[in-house]
Design a protein around this motif. Structure first.
Motif, short mmCIF file in Angstrom:
data_model
loop_
_atom_site.label_atom_id
_atom_site.label_comp_id
_atom_site.label_asym_id
_atom_site.label_seq_id
_atom_site.Cartn_x
_atom_site.Cartn_y
_atom_site.Cartn_z
N LYS A 37 45.65 43.00 37.90
CA LYS A 37 44.51 43.24 37.01
C LYS A 37 43.28 42.59 37.62
O LYS A 37 43.30 41.41 37.99
CB LYS A 37 44.78 42.67 35.62
N ILE A 38 42.20 43.36 37.70
CA ILE A 38 40.97 42.91 38.34
C ILE A 38 39.82 43.13 37.38
O ILE A 38 39.63 44.26 36.89
CB ILE A 38 40.71 43.71 39.64
N GLU A 39 39.07 42.10 37.10
CA GLU A 39 37.89 42.27 36.26
C GLU A 39 36.92 43.23 36.95
O GLU A 39 36.72 43.15 38.16
CB GLU A 39 37.19 40.91 36.04
N GLU A 40 36.33 44.13 36.18
CA GLU A 40 35.38 45.09 36.76
C GLU A 40 34.21 44.39 37.45
O GLU A 40 33.65 44.91 38.40
CB GLU A 40 34.86 46.04 35.68
N THR A 41 33.85 43.20 36.98
CA THR A 41 32.74 42.46 37.57
C THR A 41 33.08 41.85 38.93
O THR A 41 32.19 41.40 39.65
CB THR A 41 32.28 41.34 36.62
N GLU A 42 34.37 41.84 39.30
CA GLU A 42 34.80 41.25 40.56
C GLU A 42 34.70 42.21 41.74
O GLU A 42 34.82 41.78 42.89
CB GLU A 42 36.24 40.73 40.46
N VAL A 43 34.54 43.50 41.47
CA VAL A 43 34.48 44.50 42.54
C VAL A 43 33.30 45.44 42.30
O VAL A 43 32.78 45.53 41.19
CB VAL A 43 35.80 45.31 42.64
N ALA A 44 32.94 46.16 43.33
CA ALA A 44 31.82 47.10 43.26
C ALA A 44 32.34 48.49 42.91
O ALA A 44 32.48 49.36 43.77
CB ALA A 44 31.06 47.12 44.58
N GLY A 45 32.70 48.68 41.65
CA GLY A 45 33.11 49.99 41.18
C GLY A 45 34.48 50.41 41.68
O GLY A 45 35.25 49.61 42.23
N ASP A 46 34.77 51.71 41.48
CA ASP A 46 36.07 52.26 41.88
C ASP A 46 36.34 52.03 43.36
O ASP A 46 37.44 51.65 43.75
CB ASP A 46 36.12 53.77 41.59
N GLU A 47 35.34 52.27 44.18
CA GLU A 47 35.52 52.12 45.63
C GLU A 47 35.81 50.68 46.00
O GLU A 47 36.60 50.41 46.90
CB GLU A 47 34.29 52.63 46.39
#
Length: 80
Positions: A37-47
């Motif tokens: 599980k990864i917080e959406e704020t930890e990555v730059a979108g789907d890619e």
């Protein structure tokens, strides 16, 4: 839970989901699965979430599946 992508891989089935402001990476092999599980704020979108699936990570996942299988087979043998 929304399926974002089915990501092709020759070693494991990989599905990227989005749910409750998190990306969920589900990796499956036979009757075993690993979920990250990864917080959406930890990555730059789907890619950004898909970019985490580099060669070193996949190798570690495959090795972990082998360890999981070995542990399960051992407990079945001990307790049958």
């Amino acid at each position: 839970m929304r399926v974002v992508a089915d990501i092709p891989n020759p070693h494991v089935k990989i599905t990227l989901h989005s749910y409750n402001n998190k990306y969920i990476l589900k990796l499956e092999k036979a009757n075993l699965e690993q979920i990250y599980k990864i917080e959406e704020t930890e990555v730059a979108g789907d890619e950004g979430a898909m970019a985490l699936l580099d060669e070193d990570f996949i190798e570690a996942v495959v090795n972990r599946f082998q360890d999981m299988r070995d542990a399960f087979v051992s407990t079945v043998r001990r307790n049958s």
